[in-house]
Write an enzyme that holds these catalytic residues in place. Structure first.
Site, PDB file in Angstrom:
ATOM      1  N   CYS A   1       0.820  -1.206   0.000  1.00 17.46           N
ATOM      2  CA  CYS A   1       0.000   0.000   0.000  1.00 17.46           C
ATOM      3  C   CYS A   1       0.853   1.255   0.000  1.00 17.46           C
ATOM      4  O   CYS A   1       2.061   1.211   0.177  1.00 17.46           O
ATOM      5  CB  CYS A   1      -0.860   0.059   1.259  1.00 17.46           C
ATOM      6  SG  CYS A   1      -1.827  -1.410   1.549  1.00 17.46           S
TER       7      CYS A   1
ATOM      8  N   GLY B   1      -0.578   0.661  -5.123  1.00 15.38           N
ATOM      9  CA  GLY B   1      -1.851  -0.008  -4.886  1.00 15.38           C
ATOM     10  C   GLY B   1      -2.912   0.484  -5.831  1.00 15.38           C
ATOM     11  O   GLY B   1      -3.117   1.694  -5.932  1.00 15.38           O
TER      12      GLY B   1
ATOM     13  N   ASN C   1       0.555   0.850   5.812  1.00 11.61           N
ATOM     14  CA  ASN C   1       1.310   0.113   4.803  1.00 11.61           C
ATOM     15  C   ASN C   1       2.197  -0.892   5.520  1.00 11.61           C
ATOM     16  O   ASN C   1       2.934  -0.515   6.431  1.00 11.61           O
ATOM     17  CB  ASN C   1       2.150   1.093   3.965  1.00 11.61           C
ATOM     18  CG  ASN C   1       3.102   0.400   2.995  1.00 11.61           C
ATOM     19  OD1 ASN C   1       4.168   0.915   2.697  1.00 11.61           O
ATOM     20  ND2 ASN C   1       2.740  -0.753   2.499  1.00 11.61           N
ATOM     21  N   GLY C   2       2.129  -2.153   5.081  1.00  9.66           N
ATOM     22  CA  GLY C   2       2.918  -3.210   5.739  1.00  9.66           C
ATOM     23  C   GLY C   2       1.982  -4.311   6.194  1.00  9.66           C
ATOM     24  O   GLY C   2       0.767  -4.220   5.994  1.00  9.66           O
TER      25      GLY C   2
ATOM     26  N   TYR D   1      11.696  -3.236  -7.093  1.00  9.96           N
ATOM     27  CA  TYR D   1      10.460  -3.133  -7.869  1.00  9.96           C
ATOM     28  C   TYR D   1       9.438  -2.127  -7.336  1.00  9.96           C
ATOM     29  O   TYR D   1       8.815  -1.417  -8.116  1.00  9.96           O
ATOM     30  CB  TYR D   1       9.792  -4.520  -7.927  1.00  9.96           C
ATOM     31  CG  TYR D   1       8.424  -4.486  -8.538  1.00  9.96           C
ATOM     32  CD1 TYR D   1       8.262  -4.435  -9.927  1.00  9.96           C
ATOM     33  CD2 TYR D   1       7.277  -4.478  -7.742  1.00  9.96           C
ATOM     34  CE1 TYR D   1       6.998  -4.382 -10.492  1.00  9.96           C
ATOM     35  CE2 TYR D   1       6.007  -4.424  -8.302  1.00  9.96           C
ATOM     36  CZ  TYR D   1       5.875  -4.379  -9.682  1.00  9.96           C
ATOM     37  OH  TYR D   1       4.641  -4.311 -10.242  1.00  9.96           O
TER      38      TYR D   1
HETATM   39  P1  AMP Z   1       5.232 -13.144 -12.643  1.00  7.07           P
HETATM   40  O1  AMP Z   1       4.481 -13.321 -13.899  1.00  7.07           O
HETATM   41  O2  AMP Z   1       4.421 -13.588 -11.459  1.00  7.07           O
HETATM   42  O3  AMP Z   1       6.590 -13.769 -12.660  1.00  7.07           O
HETATM   43  O4  AMP Z   1       5.401 -11.586 -12.442  1.00  7.07           O
HETATM   44  C1  AMP Z   1       6.654 -10.984 -12.467  1.00  7.07           C
HETATM   45  C2  AMP Z   1       6.528  -9.544 -12.811  1.00  7.07           C
HETATM   46  O5  AMP Z   1       5.670  -8.883 -11.881  1.00  7.07           O
HETATM   47  C3  AMP Z   1       7.880  -8.875 -12.726  1.00  7.07           C
HETATM   48  O6  AMP Z   1       8.257  -8.533 -14.036  1.00  7.07           O
HETATM   49  C4  AMP Z   1       7.713  -7.644 -11.882  1.00  7.07           C
HETATM   50  O7  AMP Z   1       7.865  -6.473 -12.650  1.00  7.07           O
HETATM   51  C5  AMP Z   1       6.313  -7.736 -11.337  1.00  7.07           C
HETATM   52  N1  AMP Z   1       6.328  -7.914  -9.876  1.00  7.07           N
HETATM   53  C6  AMP Z   1       7.272  -8.443  -9.117  1.00  7.07           C
HETATM   54  N2  AMP Z   1       6.910  -8.428  -7.810  1.00  7.07           N
HETATM   55  C7  AMP Z   1       5.709  -7.861  -7.761  1.00  7.07           C
HETATM   56  C8  AMP Z   1       4.816  -7.536  -6.701  1.00  7.07           C
HETATM   57  N3  AMP Z   1       5.089  -7.813  -5.443  1.00  7.07           N
HETATM   58  N4  AMP Z   1       3.673  -6.946  -7.031  1.00  7.07           N
HETATM   59  C9  AMP Z   1       3.364  -6.685  -8.285  1.00  7.07           C
HETATM   60  N5  AMP Z   1       4.155  -6.967  -9.325  1.00  7.07           N
HETATM   61  C10 AMP Z   1       5.319  -7.550  -9.082  1.00  7.07           C
END
Ligand code: AMP
Length: 504
Positions: free
Chosen positions: A34, A60, A134-135, A274
């Site tokens: 968040c 979010g 947040n957390g 990220y």
């Molecule tokens: P996936 O298809 O599940 O491997 O999604 C990986 C992609 O989601 C990566 O390219 C990141 O840019 C993004 N990503 C990584 N961690 C998160 C997160 N906690 N929340 C949202 N997107 C994420």
């Protein structure tokens, strides 16, 4: 998918089907990522918070809310959806006062209903309060059981609601005392802004998992998750709120208190990888700079001969630039991103998520065809996105794809506020590097090491939480708390339909 099917999906998204495992593991219902924002002492507090939430939208996208006070009463508006969906001008105009807090929310399965959208607002014996957090609180389940046994009635499934109950039950004399007493009972991650009609209390947990900033705009004080939210309102960056610090912001200014025992700092390194925006500074570092360093570190691992470096936009752009600078291989914009769709990862249903990747990214054919490509992404979680992206590149005639990930393999869930799924759904938990390479269909695959990741920050490794990469959790996890109550929860889908939000 044909046009009619697409339309059906957009207008009638399938009801969320909870995978069996998620139903069984209740802790999966309390993970949230968040952004928070608070303003004290400005006649246009609601408008400033609105802008601040806009800047924090990347933290979010499933719900947003603002609560303000004119020192007489709290007024709130919350809704499911993006900030721009939730706050139409006439709705925002009704939220009045010179102090207030706001929140953007990002949830996992089954929780994108209005009841969970923050700020959580409650009337209690001493007045009214609002909480934006947040957390994640790892002992929220255990505290909730204890409170329910004492007769407490919960309205949401969010962990943050335990704070509302603990504050309301506190015997503390000042509002700040009651908040501190409540926070002293919780374990885990919180960067939060909590208000009553007269003041705002901002607090960061003693390990400092999530960022929290203090800013100033004329005579008003601002508290927010990231500096990009200060920039949007032209507020001055004052300083980061320290781990374990509590700020009380009221008529007499800002008072800093350090009521908790000091702990080893455990800042979430994934903020650099990220979560945070590259135009923000968090944890004393520039996110953009650290991400470029991540790319530089990555270029030193398994160097390859290639024609072009490309990013999976937008989160990987700085790392790909860093890779290009260090390797001398030119950077090109291989993917064009449609900026009018939200992040794909958050879509709560598998079918929608796959669809999302295609509408979000499309390769620029001429930049890809016949090329040996170094493709940089910030992380692989389940591998779903990467697999689709790589298929697209191949369809456009890529000759070789050298996939470079600017973080180590994610092998475990996060319990401190990042929406990482159960380990069995994490690709690196289930497959080794070669298996992942084959599954994704790339020529070569390399991940950054944990050492390289930390080195790129220029900070001490023991000041970071690396649990998702190394399985070393700095606190007990929700699984360490024995829960005895039955876990059935009322999930009210009707509120999902209240897109424009309701007046509370
Ligand atoms: P996936 O298809 O599940 O491997 O999604 C990986 C992609 O989601 C990566 O390219 C990141 O840019 C993004 N990503 C990584 N961690 C998160 C997160 N906690 N929340 C949202 N997107 C994420």
């Amino acid at each position: 998918m044909d046009a009619a099917a697409l339309r059906r999906l957009i207008h009638n998204p399938p009801p969320p089907v909870l995978p069996r495992k998620l139903k069984e593991q209740d802790d999966d219902f309390i993970k949230e990522e968040c952004g928070v924002f608070g303003v004290y002492g400005h006649p246009e507090a609601a408008n400033l918070i609105y802008l601040g939430l806009y800047a924090l939208q990347h933290r979010g996208q499933e719900g947003a809310g603002i609560c303000c006070s004119n020192e007489d009463a709290l007024t709130t508006h919350r809704g499911v959806g993006l900030v721009s969906d939730v706050f139409k001008p006439h709705k925002l105009a009704r939220v009045k006062g010179h102090l207030g807090i706001g929140h953007v929310r990002y949830s996992t399965f089954g929780k994108n209903n209005l009841k969970n959208v923050q700020p959580l607002v409650a009337d209690y014996a001493k007045g009214s309060m609002a909480v934006a957090h947040n957390g994640n609180l790892v002992n929220a389940g255990a505290l909730r059981e204890e409170l329910e046994e004492q007769g407490a009635i919960f309205h949401s499934t969010t962990d943050s609601e335990v704070l509302v109950h603990l504050i309301s039950r506190s015997r503390g004399t000042t509002f700040a005392d009651t908040v501190i007493e409540a926070l002293s009972r919780v374990e885990g991650a919180y960067s939060c802004v909590i208000m009553n009609t007269d003041e705002i209390v901002a607090a960061r947990d003693p390990r400092g998992f999530r960022p929290l900033w203090l800013g100033k705009l004329d005579n008003a004080y601002v508290v927010c998750s990231e500096t990009c939210a200060l920039d949007i309102i032209d507020a001055e960056w004052v300083r980061e709120i320290e781990p374990g610090e509590v700020l009380v912001i009221n008529k007499s200014g800002v008072h800093s208190i350090r009521p908790f025992e000091q702990k080893q700092h455990q800042r979430c390194i994934f903020e650099f990888v990220y979560i945070a925006r590259p135009d923000s500074d968090v944890f004393g570092g520039s996110v953009d700079e650290v991400r470029k360093n991540l790319g530089r570190e990555l270029a030193a691992i398994e160097p390859v001969e290639a024609d072009v470096v490309m990013a999976v936009p937008d989160s990987s752009n700085p790392a790909a630039l860093g890779y290009s600078h260090a390797s001398g291989i030119p950077f090109d914009m291989g993917f064009i991103r449609n900026h009018y769709v939200g992040r794909t990862f958050i879509e709560p249903e598998q079918g929608i998520r796959d669809f999302g990747v295609k509408i979000k990214l499309n390769p620029a054919r001429s930049a890809v065809e016949g090329k040996r490509i170094v493709l940089v992404d910030d992380s692989i979680v389940r591998g779903t996105t990467a697999r689709k992206i790589i298929k697209m590149l191949k369809r456009c005639g890529a000759k070789e794809i050298h996939f470079r990930i600017s973080s180590p393999e994610i092998i475990n869930s996060c319990f401190y506020g990042i929406d990482t799924p159960n380990p069995e759904r994490l690709i690196a938990h289930n497959m080794n590097r070669n298996e992942i390479r084959d599954f994704l269909g790339v020529t070569t695959l390399a991940f950054l090491s944990i050492e390289g990741l930390v080195r790129a920050t220029g900070m001490e490794s023991d000041s970071f939480c690396l649990a998702c990469f190394n399985n070393k959790y700095p606190t007990p996890t929700p699984k360490d708390y024995v829960l005895t109550n039955h876990r059935t929860r009322h999930i009210d889908h009707s509120t999902d339909l209240t897109l424009p939000g309701v007046e509370v």
